[in-house]
Write an enzyme that holds these catalytic residues in place. Structure first.
Site, PDB file in Angstrom:
ATOM      1  N   TYR A  65       9.662  59.258  18.276  1.00 21.49           N
ATOM      2  CA  TYR A  65       9.233  60.191  17.006  1.00 21.49           C
ATOM      3  C   TYR A  65       7.554  59.882  16.561  1.00 21.49           C
ATOM      4  CZ  TYR A  65       8.455  60.868  12.153  1.00 21.49           C
ATOM      5  OH  TYR A  65       7.808  61.654  11.023  1.00 21.49           O
TER       6      TYR A  65
ATOM      7  N   ASN B  26       5.689  56.379   3.046  1.00 15.83           N
ATOM      8  CA  ASN B  26       7.146  56.645   2.839  1.00 15.83           C
ATOM      9  C   ASN B  26       7.352  57.683   1.494  1.00 15.83           C
ATOM     10  OD1 ASN B  26       7.077  54.429   4.349  1.00 15.83           O
ATOM     11  ND2 ASN B  26       9.355  54.236   4.029  1.00 15.83           N
TER      12      ASN B  26
ATOM     13  N   THR C  43       2.207  61.058  10.401  1.00 21.63           N
ATOM     14  CA  THR C  43       2.917  60.176   9.754  1.00 21.63           C
ATOM     15  C   THR C  43       2.244  58.668  10.062  1.00 21.63           C
ATOM     16  OG1 THR C  43       5.154  58.662  10.238  1.00 21.63           O
ATOM     17  CG2 THR C  43       4.359  60.120  11.971  1.00 21.63           C
TER      18      THR C  43
ATOM     19  N   ARG D  40      15.711  45.892  12.387  1.00 25.70           N
ATOM     20  CA  ARG D  40      15.718  47.197  13.539  1.00 25.70           C
ATOM     21  C   ARG D  40      14.771  47.213  14.654  1.00 25.70           C
ATOM     22  NH1 ARG D  40      16.676  51.992   9.220  1.00 25.70           N
ATOM     23  NH2 ARG D  40      14.494  51.025   8.485  1.00 25.70           N
TER      24      ARG D  40
ATOM     25  N   GLY E   2      11.595  47.714  16.326  1.00 25.14           N
ATOM     26  CA  GLY E   2      10.290  48.651  16.328  1.00 25.14           C
ATOM     27  C   GLY E   2      10.071  48.764  14.752  1.00 25.14           C
ATOM     28  N   ASP E   3      10.570  48.133  13.746  1.00 28.61           N
ATOM     29  CA  ASP E   3      10.401  48.213  12.429  1.00 28.61           C
ATOM     30  C   ASP E   3       9.178  47.440  12.371  1.00 28.61           C
ATOM     31  OD1 ASP E   3      11.449  49.834  10.771  1.00 28.61           O
ATOM     32  OD2 ASP E   3      13.046  48.762  10.167  1.00 28.61           O
TER      33      ASP E   3
HETATM   34  N1  LIG Z   1       9.887  61.761   4.638  1.00 28.75           N
HETATM   35  C1  LIG Z   1       9.242  60.985   4.940  1.00 28.75           C
HETATM   36  O1  LIG Z   1       8.912  59.827   4.607  1.00 28.75           O
HETATM   37  C2  LIG Z   1       8.122  61.179   5.965  1.00 28.75           C
HETATM   38  C3  LIG Z   1       6.918  60.294   6.500  1.00 28.75           C
HETATM   39  C4  LIG Z   1       6.259  60.636   7.452  1.00 28.75           C
HETATM   40  C5  LIG Z   1       6.119  62.137   7.858  1.00 28.75           C
HETATM   41  N2  LIG Z   1       6.982  62.861   7.521  1.00 28.75           N
HETATM   42  C6  LIG Z   1       7.017  64.229   8.203  1.00 28.75           C
HETATM   43  O2  LIG Z   1       7.120  65.218   7.170  1.00 28.75           O
HETATM   44  C7  LIG Z   1       7.944  66.445   7.516  1.00 28.75           C
HETATM   45  C8  LIG Z   1       8.890  66.776   6.523  1.00 28.75           C
HETATM   46  O3  LIG Z   1       9.699  65.602   6.622  1.00 28.75           O
HETATM   47  P1  LIG Z   1      11.039  65.665   5.492  1.00 28.75           P
HETATM   48  O4  LIG Z   1      11.467  64.306   5.213  1.00 28.75           O
HETATM   49  O5  LIG Z   1      10.791  66.746   4.437  1.00 28.75           O
HETATM   50  O6  LIG Z   1      12.107  66.319   6.603  1.00 28.75           O
HETATM   51  P2  LIG Z   1      13.210  67.337   6.531  1.00 28.75           P
HETATM   52  O7  LIG Z   1      14.151  67.051   7.792  1.00 28.75           O
HETATM   53  O8  LIG Z   1      13.901  67.108   5.323  1.00 28.75           O
HETATM   54  O9  LIG Z   1      12.317  68.573   6.608  1.00 28.75           O
HETATM   55  C9  LIG Z   1      12.277  69.241   7.869  1.00 28.75           C
HETATM   56  C10 LIG Z   1      12.479  70.389   8.020  1.00 28.75           C
HETATM   57  O10 LIG Z   1      12.035  71.020   9.180  1.00 28.75           O
HETATM   58  C11 LIG Z   1      13.243  71.864   9.881  1.00 28.75           C
HETATM   59  N3  LIG Z   1      13.187  71.922  11.261  1.00 28.75           N
HETATM   60  C12 LIG Z   1      13.079  70.913  12.022  1.00 28.75           C
HETATM   61  N4  LIG Z   1      12.909  71.476  13.302  1.00 28.75           N
HETATM   62  C13 LIG Z   1      12.533  72.873  13.115  1.00 28.75           C
HETATM   63  C14 LIG Z   1      12.324  73.751  13.969  1.00 28.75           C
HETATM   64  N5  LIG Z   1      12.238  73.461  15.378  1.00 28.75           N
HETATM   65  N6  LIG Z   1      12.265  75.004  13.625  1.00 28.75           N
HETATM   66  C15 LIG Z   1      12.335  75.426  12.487  1.00 28.75           C
HETATM   67  N7  LIG Z   1      12.695  74.368  11.387  1.00 28.75           N
HETATM   68  C16 LIG Z   1      12.720  73.148  11.930  1.00 28.75           C
HETATM   69  C17 LIG Z   1      14.670  71.143   9.174  1.00 28.75           C
HETATM   70  O11 LIG Z   1      15.655  72.141   9.106  1.00 28.75           O
HETATM   71  C18 LIG Z   1      13.879  70.596   8.039  1.00 28.75           C
HETATM   72  O12 LIG Z   1      14.315  71.602   6.857  1.00 28.75           O
HETATM   73  C19 LIG Z   1       8.276  65.988   9.021  1.00 28.75           C
HETATM   74  O13 LIG Z   1       7.493  66.622   9.907  1.00 28.75           O
HETATM   75  C20 LIG Z   1       8.442  64.936   9.036  1.00 28.75           C
HETATM   76  O14 LIG Z   1       8.246  64.167  10.387  1.00 28.75           O
HETATM   77  C21 LIG Z   1       8.141  62.639   6.785  1.00 28.75           C
END
Ligand SMILES: NC(=O)c1ccc[n+]([C@@H]2O[C@H](COP(=O)([O-])OP(=O)(O)OC[C@H]3O[C@@H](n4cnc5c(N)ncnc54)[C@H](O)[C@@H]3O)[C@@H](O)[C@H]2O)c1
Length: 326
Positions: free
Chosen positions: A141, A170, A117, A280, A282-283
């Site tokens: 995070y 994002n 991220t 917020r 840290g933003d």
């Molecule tokens: N959404 C964004 O803008 C964004 C930006 C940067 C990074 N990310 C990263 O991308 C990834 C996916 O993000 P997202 O927005 O789809 O989130 P999300 O919460 O929709 O998906 C994450 C999934 O992982 C599962 N999960 C969490 N911990 C778990 C564990 N210990 N064992 C098994 N399953 C587990 C959750 O149930 C969920 O279905 C994450 O790693 C997040 O940190 C997201």
């Protein structure tokens, strides 16, 4: 041979499963459904409900399927929650991540695409942010993802684990079938659209005195299917013997919160009320990717602009007014 997708029932994971399957890839999903939805996956996708920290389960999945690579999405990803409950984040994202990587290596799986991220950069010294910019996260995070990046580097050096860590900006938007649906929802795009549909009375804007032209934070919005395609390119890159690397996934264009609200008014025709809240902690004011490396190494070209992103998520919401029904 199959690809193990952890967190494949989540937002970005389920869209990546959709795109992988469309290319004829065989996929197995592991998700504990803490934040994901079984309904976000086709019924015929092999699915294990469990945790990535469960080494015995990973060994069983590897034995039952011929797993060649892992795309590791599973993580908790709410910045605010990570500040109030950091243990949850280090235990889930790091401790379980360590167990997963150990179990993968033990099963002979040495290719990993990892969800990192832009939060690993913290308050950037310069924008656009390139991969060589210093990383100093400003929340737990971000540190949990930073730690996993360092772990992957060390495991490559010592054990020959090859990885691509994709640092998303994002994620937003939807495909025809899958969209963003979290409870609670902390992301701007779904919340702006909830304000347009009347589901929310107004959308909160955090901070109006940032050093940006309209005073609100600027972010780089990337469509979820573009993100998903970058994972497929990263898998292909690793299959061809590519070296481990860290790659930003952003468009290189930033939009302020108020610009997103204005674009959403145009796309939806809705009257969107805005509530100005305090900033917020840290933003950062501006998070925009230098996106050149993804183009050069992966040949990745994001295809959606902001209005396309908003339109896709708006169309999905109209078809799924109550999100996923599990
Ligand atoms: N959404 C964004 O803008 C964004 C930006 C940067 C990074 N990310 C990263 O991308 C990834 C996916 O993000 P997202 O927005 O789809 O989130 P999300 O919460 O929709 O998906 C994450 C999934 O992982 C599962 N999960 C969490 N911990 C778990 C564990 N210990 N064992 C098994 N399953 C587990 C959750 O149930 C969920 O279905 C994450 O790693 C997040 O940190 C997201």
């Amino acid at each position: 041979m199959k690809v193990l997708v952890t967190g494949g029932a989540g937002y970005i994971g389920s869209v990546t499963v959709e795109r992988l399957k469309r290319r004829g890839e065989q996929v197995v999903v592991l998700d504990d459904l803490v934040r994901g939805h079984r309904a976000a996956l086709e019924a015929d996708v092999p699915f294990y409900q469990g945790r990535v920290g469960d080494r015995a389960l990973i060994a069983r999945i590897a034995k039952e399927h011929d797993i060649e690579a892992c795309v590791h999405f599973a993580a908790l990803a709410y910045v605010g929650e990570s500040v109030t409950d950091p243990a949850k984040y280090f235990e889930n994202n790091v401790e379980e991540g360590v167990a997963l990587m150990g179990a993968l290596l033990k099963a002979g799986i040495r290719r990993v695409v990892f969800s990192s991220t832009c939060a690993t950069y913290g308050e950037p010294e310069q924008t656009p942010i390139s991969e060589t910019c210093p990383q100093w996260p400003n929340n737990p995070y971000g540190w949990s993802k930073f730690t996993m990046e360092r772990l992957l580097e060390s495991y490559d050096h010592a054990y020959g684990l090859k990885f691509v860590a994709l640092r998303y900006f994002n994620a937003s938007g939807a495909t025809e079938l899958r969209g963003e649906y979290h409870t609670p929802e902390s992301h701007l795009v779904p919340n702006v659209l909830s304000a347009a549909s009347g589901e929310l009375a107004e959308v909160a804007v955090f901070g109006k005195n940032y050093p940006t032209p309209d005073g609100t934070c600027i972010r780089d919005y990337v469509h979820v299917s573009d993100l998903a395609d970058a994972h497929i390119l990263a898998l292909e890159y690793l299959r061809k013997g590519g070296q481990s690397d860290f790659i930003n996934l952003g468009t290189g264009h930033g939009y302020s919160v108020l610009e997103v609200v204005e674009a959403a008014r145009t796309v939806t025709g809705g009257h969107i009320r805005v509530r100005m809240d305090p900033p917020r902690p840290g933003d950062p004011a501006r998070l925009v990717a230098d996106a050149k490396k993804a183009r050069a190494i992966l040949g990745w070209h994001p295809t959606f602009d902001l209005k396309g992103i908003l339109r896709s998520q708006w169309d999905w919401r109209k078809k799924h007014p109550t999100g996923y029904v599990d």
